[in-house]
Design a protein around this motif. Structure first.
Motif, PDB file in Angstrom:
ATOM      1  N   ALA A  44     -34.755   3.230  15.269  1.00  0.00           N
ATOM      2  CA  ALA A  44     -34.833   3.460  16.637  1.00  0.00           C
ATOM      3  C   ALA A  44     -35.733   2.542  17.635  1.00  0.00           C
ATOM      4  O   ALA A  44     -36.916   2.318  17.177  1.00  0.00           O
ATOM      5  CB  ALA A  44     -35.089   4.918  16.969  1.00  0.00           C
ATOM      6  N   VAL A  83     -30.425   3.666  18.861  1.00  0.00           N
ATOM      7  CA  VAL A  83     -30.743   4.429  17.472  1.00  0.00           C
ATOM      8  C   VAL A  83     -29.517   3.945  16.633  1.00  0.00           C
ATOM      9  O   VAL A  83     -28.274   4.138  16.891  1.00  0.00           O
ATOM     10  CB  VAL A  83     -30.934   5.927  17.675  1.00  0.00           C
ATOM     11  CG1 VAL A  83     -31.239   6.473  16.226  1.00  0.00           C
ATOM     12  CG2 VAL A  83     -32.023   6.345  18.633  1.00  0.00           C
ATOM     13  N   MET A 126     -36.696   9.134  20.385  1.00  0.00           N
ATOM     14  CA  MET A 126     -36.566   8.532  19.310  1.00  0.00           C
ATOM     15  C   MET A 126     -36.409   9.026  17.962  1.00  0.00           C
ATOM     16  O   MET A 126     -35.531   8.913  17.139  1.00  0.00           O
ATOM     17  CB  MET A 126     -37.200   7.058  18.960  1.00  0.00           C
ATOM     18  CG  MET A 126     -36.901   5.942  20.359  1.00  0.00           C
ATOM     19  SD  MET A 126     -37.526   4.288  20.075  1.00  0.00           S
ATOM     20  CE  MET A 126     -39.119   4.448  20.459  1.00  0.00           C
TER      21      MET A 126
END
Length: 444
Positions: A245, A254, A280
């Motif tokens: 990510a 991602v 993330m």
């Protein structure tokens, strides 16, 4: 029957006692302090014998297994005696894991673990999965396994909980970051603390995942010299990956198992660089779990955040009051000060865990107009910042801190409670400290 002794009659201890009894152990709970009334009632209702304000050795040293609450250090005399007798002393997580077939997602790190845990839980729940939330947060894992039937548990794991792990492994592990914290429990050796965090991946296999911050020096260094079998999923603000990510052109991307998720960062509800990392990490879990992109997008845009973590309390006379009581170490306060973009009155102090405040120097110079020390011993803070800010004041209670902060602000400023320390000198815990701050702000 096997004998289970539980040290500590708090949330994890009582939860473990209930699960142990249900699984056929004879159970005894021993707390060196006082047990709260609500937990006593539960123990009495369940016919579980207990003692408080003492550890009776004859009732403890005959155990087959001991579950030690995370707050009790290994150097406690009773723990040393148990170890000398080679009686296994394990954590609640280790005790509980064999009693459930549920998948677990384990989240650890010095900072960001609560926000990341809550966000993962929010993502999975929004996708309609049957998911429980536990570990260092909410109802204890053991208690839930005794009473509920979740398919997945999202667990916030502190280094203390990981210290008591022998066989436990999460299917997905997240390590948010590592910075010096709790060094008083690790012989003041940073490497011991780092090793403790990495216990989260020690039993993982090739079919498991480790999601980690590849901008984090301590983490990447450990991974170059140590091995984990887990599939590695990095996240970063500065690099990009085939699998992982990252942030690129104001988008969060991602990429996992040949699938991709992209979202403009401005639509993510959480603010600040550190929260992009938390987002993330959590989104990586959602992609591993094959949650639909539309669901992920919606969850990231409506997530409410965590109480006591950069929580906007009120704006009074155009001054924003922010409660970051959960910042119990320097690294957490670094993120808080970094996210401030107006002149700030900073309320700091408490029980120092071997802090190095010099890391904050450039941020304090740039953003802080006054410092209010709220602690019993503020010498270290005054020594470091005494010549950096014009105004430094010491107070011993939250009402004085907030009233003083109000006097020192002008329109457009902010007041930030971000203590960088534990709270036990003047408060019960960081929640109590945050609640008192919010109450004092509402009283202005």
């Amino acid at each position: 029957m096997k004998r289970l002794v539980v040290l500590g009659g708090g949330e994890s201890g009582v939860g473990t006692a209930i699960l142990g009894k249900k699984k056929g152990y004879t159970v005894f709970v021993s707390d060196f302090g006082k047990i709260k009334d609500n937990y006593k009632e539960v123990l009495i209702q369940n016919d579980i014998p207990w003692e408080e304000e003492q550890h009776t050795e004859s009732l403890i040293l005959n155990a087959d297994v001991v579950m030690k609450s995370p707050g009790i250090p290994d150097k406690a005399p009773i723990v040393k005696k148990l170890i000398a007798k080679e009686i296994p002393v394990i954590s609640e997580i280790e005790f509980t894991a064999p009693f459930t077939n549920a998948m677990t997602i384990g989240i650890t790190g010095s900072n960001g673990k609560t926000t990341t845990t809550m966000l993962v839980y929010h993502l999975l729940q929004s996708a309609g999965l049957n998911v429980g939330l536990g570990g260092n947060i909410g109802k204890s894992f053991a208690w839930q396994v005794a009473e509920n039937d979740f398919d997945i548990y999202v667990l916030e794991l502190s280094s203390f909980q990981l210290d008591g792990i022998i066989n436990y492994k999460p299917h997905i592990a997240i390590l948010t970051n590592i910075s010096p914290d709790h060094l008083d429990r690790y012989e003041y050796k940073y490497e011991n603390y780092i090793a403790s965090k990495f216990r989260i991946t020690r039993n993982q296999t090739e079919s498991d995942y480790l999601i980690y911050d590849s901008d984090d020096e301590a983490t990447t260094e450990w991974l170059t010299t140590n091995k984990t079998k887990a599939t590695l999923i990095p996240f970063s603000l500065t690099q990009d990956f085939e699998q992982g990510a990252f942030i690129k052109n104001n988008n969060m991307e991602v990429r996992i198992n040949h699938e991709e998720f992209i979202m403009e960062t401005e639509y993510i509800a959480l603010e600040g660089k550190h929260n992009m990392k938390n987002a993330m990490a959590a989104t990586s879990v959602a992609k591993i779990m094959q949650i639909r992109n539309a669901t992920i997008r919606e969850s990231l845009s409506n997530f409410q955040g965590v109480e006591h973590r950069l929580e906007k309390v009120l704006k009074i006379q155009n001054v924003q009051y922010i409660n970051d009581s959960k910042a119990t170490n320097v690294n957490a306060t670094f993120f808080a000060l970094d996210s401030m973009n107006v002149p700030t009155v900073w309320i700091v102090g408490g029980v120092d865990k071997g802090n190095d405040y010099n890391e904050l120097m450039s941020l304090v110079r740039e953003k802080v107009k006054a410092i209010i020390c709220l602690g019993v011993d503020n010498k270290k803070i005054i020594d470091v910042f005494g010549n950096v800010v014009d105004i430094m004041i010491e107070v011993t209670n939250m009402n004085d801190a907030v009233k003083m902060a109000q006097r020192l602000t002008e329109k457009g400023d902010a007041v930030l409670l971000s203590p960088a320390c534990a709270s036990f000198d003047l408060f019960e815990n960081y929640e109590d400290r945050g609640q008192q701050f919010k109450q004092a702000v509402h009283n202005l």
